[in-house]
Design a protein around this motif. Structure first.
Motif, short mmCIF file in Angstrom:
data_model
loop_
_atom_site.label_atom_id
_atom_site.label_comp_id
_atom_site.label_asym_id
_atom_site.label_seq_id
_atom_site.Cartn_x
_atom_site.Cartn_y
_atom_site.Cartn_z
N TYR A 420 58.00 50.66 -31.65
CA TYR A 420 57.96 49.32 -31.62
C TYR A 420 57.86 48.34 -30.54
CZ TYR A 420 59.41 44.44 -32.79
OH TYR A 420 59.45 42.97 -32.79
N GLY A 503 53.11 57.19 -39.30
CA GLY A 503 53.64 56.92 -38.35
C GLY A 503 52.54 56.30 -37.24
N TRP A 507 53.90 49.67 -35.59
CA TRP A 507 55.45 49.76 -36.00
C TRP A 507 55.82 48.30 -36.04
CZ3 TRP A 507 58.87 54.34 -36.22
CH2 TRP A 507 58.16 55.48 -36.37
N PRO A 516 57.01 52.45 -39.16
CA PRO A 516 55.49 52.38 -39.26
C PRO A 516 55.20 51.40 -40.45
CG PRO A 516 55.92 54.62 -39.67
CD PRO A 516 57.35 53.98 -39.91
N TYR A 549 62.88 58.74 -38.97
CA TYR A 549 62.42 57.98 -38.00
C TYR A 549 61.96 58.94 -36.89
CZ TYR A 549 62.47 55.70 -33.55
OH TYR A 549 62.12 55.07 -32.38
N GLU A 553 58.01 58.85 -35.54
CA GLU A 553 58.02 58.62 -33.98
C GLU A 553 56.98 59.56 -33.38
OE1 GLU A 553 61.44 57.48 -30.91
OE2 GLU A 553 60.97 59.55 -31.05
N TRP A 556 53.09 58.97 -33.90
CA TRP A 556 52.93 57.78 -33.19
C TRP A 556 52.86 58.20 -31.59
CZ3 TRP A 556 54.39 54.63 -29.19
CH2 TRP A 556 53.73 53.52 -28.82
#
Length: 663
Positions: A420, A503, A507, A516, A549, A553, A556
């Motif tokens: 994020y 992901g 986000w 996401p 998460y 993560e 991404w």
């Protein structure tokens, strides 16, 4: 379950001799081992059931009181075993009271007709005039409320969520209230249509009307003197003290409100601390903190936020009324006497100083300072990454999570660097470079939105963002490759491949939950189509996102790593990873050294002003050291130095493991 029987004639005679009366003794039923010894001056009407009175309460100060009934009127009430109820000025009506509950010196406790006990109350959050109403309920999380308030461009979603809450509220509606077991209610006034959970303590409350107090044995709730609450829900572990006044409010788990705090049409989620000031139509996400009498929070969305004294916002411009709203993204702070004229949006982990009336939107430039100079907003991008205060905040939030209830309503992600914030830094870096390209490298100031950025601040901002991106991507790579010995580049490439496609893309921060956007979209679609049809199912989906998460993560981070470093998934080698680790090490050490230097300012001579009363400079230094300690041995400073050492070794260890592949 207590089995109740009718009173014997002997028991009725005994009760009447103890100045008890009933509209009809046939409607009074008692537990098998009931004895009338401890029932005096009691009046009964409607259906009344009484447990046994065998327990003795030891009160503060050492005085003992036996369980029983004295000077009380009960109407349609069930009293559990070993309760003590004394000196009820008016009456208790339509309640189920659990075992070992102590009620003394209260005015009135009643349920009048069918009540939903605060469930389904509409809170006009963010916009006082309506349009973003959130329907509160016992299981409300910050994330459910976020979607209900902000996704109004999906009317079908809004209607479905309202219907789910209505169904929950109707399911829990009743014409009889409950007061749980081991509850204490003393010296309190008017309590109407309130459901009270186990182990709750209510001491000196003024008025409680139409609400639920979801206390439990794991995390009791305390309601203190002079508290007035109308149309409310209070979650487990919260403390509402000292003249707090709330109307149409939801209070999440482990919140603390006190010192005459005043709030209306507001939502407060986990671990908020609100004292002295005032809130109107705010969405206070987890860890929203305000302590000062002069502070007004209005029509704003906050989380991980600390409001300085005299912080203020305006939600109207004297045109169509109070219709404007704003947001301070996670971790934003306001200094003393700061002011923001909504609408505005302040980027994550930013600091607001002075008065800002030109509606800034700095959401793509996180970790910034907004400083007012002669009615102009100056933006200093990324500078908060080096602030000792920012790092300290990130460390203290998990330690200040006071929730003890095993069922946690909010899924809170504490990470300072996440997809994020890093996606915003990547965008911010591009924005700053484009400003530099369009206006020229030699420009003294650059204009962005309604703010000014000085040349030196722009260049430093690019450096700060690049450093943080290196740090985050390096962290992710090292975590992914830890504790594995690779024989060749193919094995490295295989390990780097994500475990899921979930992901990728943008986000979002759903008030504490970082996830996401694709998963949030899927959740909303499932609500609209009826796949999710209870509030608990929605909660479970948020919990699943939170639990996954780090898996999401990495998906991404892997994509961004290839993009940012210009690598190809098919040809990436151990040598490429080693280069990333070296850049990561440099970034971690550079940022830590910046934080170290920032901490050093706290121990400068100017910071010692006010120490060493009536003495010399030497006494001033000695006094300062006695109170604040020595810089070199300060726990935070030693932790920063240790962090540099540990991270350097961590990088070296991975480099050593990978070096075997091509040496």
């Amino acid at each position: 379950m207590i089995n109740f029987r009718s009173l014997t004639d002997e028991e009725i005679n005994r009760l009447e001799s103890q100045l008890c009366s009933a509209s009809d003794w046939k409607d009074v039923r008692v537990a098998e081992r009931f004895t009338p010894d401890y029932v005096h001056h009691a009046r009964f009407s409607g259906k009344v059931c009484l447990g046994v009175f065998e327990h003795e309460f030891t009160l503060p100060g050492g005085i003992c009181k036996h369980s029983g009934l004295s000077y009380v009127t009960l109407h349609n009430v069930t009293v559990g075993d070993n309760c003590c109820i004394e000196n009820v000025k008016n009456y208790i009506a339509n309640y189920e009271i659990g075992a070992y509950t102590f009620i003394e010196n209260v005015d009135i406790i009643l349920v009048d007709r069918k009540s939903r006990f605060g469930n389904g109350v509409e809170v006009s959050v963010l916009n006082e005039t309506g349009g973003r109403e959130v329907m509160i309920h016992d299981r409300l999380s910050a994330h459910q409320a976020y979607i209900m308030a902000l996704y109004r461009h999906r009317p079908q979603l809004t209607e479905r969520m309202k219907a789910l809450v209505e169904a929950y509220a109707d399911e829990h509606a009743s014409d009889r209230g409950t007061i749980g077991s081991h509850v204490t209610i003393v010296n309190s006034g008017y309590i109407k249509n309130v459901r009270i959970g186990d182990h709750c303590e209510i001491e000196g409350a003024g008025r409680l009307k139409n609400g639920s107090i979801n206390s439990n044995a794991d995390d009791p709730v305390h309601i203190g003197y002079g508290v007035v609450c109308d149309d409310f829900i209070i979650s487990s572990g919260s403390h509402i003290e000292d003249g707090t006044m709330m109307t149409r409010c939801f209070v999440g788990q482990a919140c603390h409100m006190g010192h005459n705090y005043s709030a209306s049409d507001s939502l407060f989620f986990s671990n908020c601390q609100e004292e002295n000031g005032e809130a109107c139509a705010i969405f206070a996400g987890p860890f929203t903190v305000t302590h000062h009498k002069s502070t007004l929070l209005i029509a704003g969305m906050f989380s991980f936020m600390n409001a300085g004294s005299g912080s203020n916002q305006s939600n109207h411009m004297y045109k169509l009324g109070p219709i404007h709203q704003g947001a301070l993204e996670r971790g934003a702070k306001t200094t003393s006497d700061s002011y923001i004229l909504w609408p505005a949006r302040i980027g994550a982990f930013s600091l607001v100083m002075g008065r800002h009336v030109n509606h800034p939107d700095t959401s793509d430039l996180p970790f910034s300072y907004l400083i007012e100079d002669k009615n102009t907003t100056y933006l200093v991008p990324g500078v908060n990454l080096r602030s000792v205060g920012t790092i300290r905040d990130a460390q203290k939030w998990p330690k200040r999570d006071l929730r003890k209830d095993p069922f946690r309503l909010d899924q809170i992600n504490y990470n300072l660097l996440s997809p994020y914030t890093i996606q915003k830094m990547m965008k911010g870096r591009s924005i700053l470079k484009e400003l530099e390209r369009v206006s020229g490298e030699t420009s003294e100031t650059y204009s962005y939105q309604s703010a000014k950025i000085k040349n030196s601040a722009l260049n430093k901002g690019i450096k700060f963002y690049e450093t943080a991106i290196h740090k985050f991507l390096g962290n992710s790579v090292i975590k992914r490759l830890e504790e594995i010995h690779f024989k060749n580049d193919k094995e490295v490439r295989q390990r780097l491949l994500p475990d899921t496609s979930i992901g990728q893309g943008e986000w979002v921060d759903i008030s504490g939950l970082i996830a996401p956007k694709t998963e949030i979209e899927r959740l909303m679609s499932d609500i609209e189509t009826g796949v999710l049809h209870t509030v608990d199912q929605i909660h479970d989906r948020f919990a699943e996102m939170h639990a996954n998460y780090y898996t999401y993560e990495w998906t991404w981070a892997y994509g961004k790593m290839l993009e940012f470093y210009g690598l190809d998934a098919e040809t990436i080698t151990a040598k490429d990873i080693i280069n990333i680790v070296h850049q990561w090490q440099q970034s971690v050490v550079w940022l830590d050294k910046m934080v170290y230097e920032d901490a050093k300012k706290e121990f400068s001579l100017s910071s010692m002003t006010g120490f060493g009363a009536d003495g010399s400079k030497e006494e001033q230094v000695l006094d300062f050291e006695q109170v604040r300690g020595v810089f070199e041995s300060n726990p935070f400073v030693t932790a920063v130095l240790k962090h540099i050492e540990v991270k350097t070794e961590l990088g070296n260890e991975l480099v050593a493991r990978l070096s075997n592949i091509y040496n």
